[in-house]
Scaffold this active site. Sequence first.
Site, PDB file in Angstrom:
ATOM      1  CG  HIS A 101      -1.887   0.978   1.405  1.00 27.69           C
ATOM      2  ND1 HIS A 101      -1.630   2.264   1.815  1.00 27.69           N
ATOM      3  CD2 HIS A 101      -3.226   0.904   1.198  1.00 27.69           C
ATOM      4  CE1 HIS A 101      -2.770   2.942   1.841  1.00 27.69           C
ATOM      5  NE2 HIS A 101      -3.750   2.143   1.478  1.00 27.69           N
ATOM      6  CD  GLN A 104      -7.526  -5.660   3.581  1.00 24.11           C
ATOM      7  OE1 GLN A 104      -7.523  -4.451   3.393  1.00 24.11           O
ATOM      8  NE2 GLN A 104      -8.624  -6.310   3.896  1.00 24.11           N
ATOM      9  CE  LYS A 137      -7.472  -1.286   5.583  1.00 25.20           C
ATOM     10  NZ  LYS A 137      -7.357  -1.881   4.256  1.00 25.20           N
ATOM     11  CB  CYS A 166      -3.538   3.256  -1.650  1.00 22.02           C
ATOM     12  SG  CYS A 166      -4.699   4.556  -1.309  1.00 22.02           S
TER      13      CYS A 166
HETATM   14  N1  PMP Z   1      -1.601  -0.798   4.600  1.00 21.32           N
HETATM   15  C1  PMP Z   1      -2.566  -1.511   4.014  1.00 21.32           C
HETATM   16  C2  PMP Z   1      -2.265  -2.898   3.522  1.00 21.32           C
HETATM   17  C3  PMP Z   1      -3.847  -0.985   3.893  1.00 21.32           C
HETATM   18  O1  PMP Z   1      -4.805  -1.710   3.318  1.00 21.32           O
HETATM   19  C4  PMP Z   1      -4.095   0.323   4.387  1.00 21.32           C
HETATM   20  C5  PMP Z   1      -5.473   0.950   4.264  1.00 21.32           C
HETATM   21  N2  PMP Z   1      -6.151   0.699   3.102  1.00 21.32           N
HETATM   22  C6  PMP Z   1      -3.052   1.014   4.987  1.00 21.32           C
HETATM   23  C7  PMP Z   1      -1.824   0.432   5.075  1.00 21.32           C
HETATM   24  C8  PMP Z   1      -3.253   2.397   5.512  1.00 21.32           C
HETATM   25  O2  PMP Z   1      -4.214   2.399   6.505  1.00 21.32           O
HETATM   26  P1  PMP Z   1      -4.900   3.764   6.974  1.00 21.32           P
HETATM   27  O3  PMP Z   1      -5.439   4.398   5.727  1.00 21.32           O
HETATM   28  O4  PMP Z   1      -5.977   3.322   7.888  1.00 21.32           O
HETATM   29  O5  PMP Z   1      -3.854   4.579   7.609  1.00 21.32           O
END
Ligand code: PMP
Length: 544
Positions: free
Chosen positions: A121, A199, A222, A361
């Site tokens: 991500h 995740q 999440k 992302c």
């Molecule tokens: N790492 C992963 C694998 C994610 O899926 C996400 C959120 N989609 C994040 C980091 C970042 O999380 P947050 O947006 O809650 O800071």
Amino acid sequence: MKTTDFDPQAFKSYFPALADDSIHYLDNAATTQKPASVIEAFSAYYSSTVGNAHRGSHRFSRAATETIESCRHRCAEFINAENANTMVFTQSCTAALNTLAKGLAENLQAGDEIILSLLEHHANLIPWQEVAEKKQLKLKFLPLKNGQLDWQAAKPLISDKTRIVSITACSNTLGCSSQLGELKKLLPKHCTFIVDAAQAIAHQQIDVQELECDFLCFSAHKMFGPEGLGILYGKQERLNDLPPLLSGGGMIQQVSLQNSSYLNAPHRFEAGSPATANVAAFSAALQFFKQWPLTQMQQHINDLCEQAHHRLSEFSELTLFSQANNTAAIVCFSLQQQELNIELADYLDQNGIAIRHGHHCTQPLLQELGQSSLLRASIAPYNQLNDIEALVNACAEFLSAQEQIKSETELSSNELDSKRAEEIKRAKSWQQRQKQLILWGKNISTKKDIQQAHLLIPGCESALWLEAKRGDGHWHFRHDSDARLIRGISALILSWVEGASSQEITDFDFTKAIDELQLKNYLSPSRSNGVYSLVEHLQNLAKD
Ligand code: PMP
């Protein structure tokens, strides 16, 4: 479908936002809905016991402190951390990863190496890119093999300069798990091992001692918890060696005018007044989550995921990118005509089905897969077969409507024809208007020569390129986009000012014209932002 002793309907009944059965929420990898107990804990804190934790001796401050510290214990228990001091509350998983990248890089030297993967991500990529640039570090990436992380490829990547390996436990785009246990065995002792569990957290039993990681992070939202709260786990001695990202109140031991000393972890990382309501809500989420059998919940969502893969694989117009048995119950797919992905996501939304469209992302992963966008349905334990059926049926309807549109081709030599704009104004419903816009977009020719970074209009979910030229005091436009609807909407907007002078563009009331067509009511914010940035761009051109 296999039967399990987990009752998804009973689970769903705890979620007020899902009381309406016409809603099919399938965007759980972006964030999950919240059970009543989480919402109540949040509001109970504000209704009765507000106080600033760790900052007073009165009962309200003591109660807030207790809320935070008891949640810390619960979190430690949840991921089997050594003790509660290893658990830091941050604003998000992103904030936790930034704390690690920026803090750990302070002790790195030019030439040191960091291993990430193609699945990461952006939150576990961009902070490392920033420190790599600043300190001349080298980033290396674990590749993919058959749609999974190729952990064996770590061997040739590891060198005596490898200092950090930071890997996602589970991909938020494809849902596949990384075999972290195997990867860990390959890592030299001196190497810091970081796990991004954002995740994985709602799908796998996370045990930080078994993983033998130095740090691990995730977000509360999440896993049915509140937004605005992240968790950073770190081995105690590692946390105490790490410089905090933020400094200020609540994290100090002693302060003088010229220097200060800091508390040990976790408080050294928690500068500023804490988000106590979020922590209270997260405590409730942890309690809620623990009540349900994880293995059976996983079985339930895996069954649905397999079903979705099976049904969607019957459409020849569509390619599946996720594997049917992935950990996070993600159904990742794309229409072969990628430019229609955004329209399908819109169509699903109009039918009460929430899935995500875009790059999730993970732009480098999409580049690797040769995709400009992907559609992602992500399943949670409250989802049921009717959600999958709604998704599949709506996809079928959308695809058959495309067949109809395919036959309605009519080419106009003038792409920015103002007569078409008039017809669009007369359309009786948004559906009709959207169809006309799509047809218009379909007939705009591809213009490879203008698909250039400097001609890209920012702010739109899809790419939109615009070439503007002024001759004899009049403006002329050529445009292209990777989405039909955006090509059509942009053609409409540009038709209003094609051939106009700068003064005429300045005088044109775009807001009124957009309102009259009710465009913004039907466009997702990321797309209507694109519409407005096109308008802003035109207005700026006219000013120069
Ligand atoms: N790492 C992963 C694998 C994610 O899926 C996400 C959120 N989609 C994040 C980091 C970042 O999380 P947050 O947006 O809650 O800071």
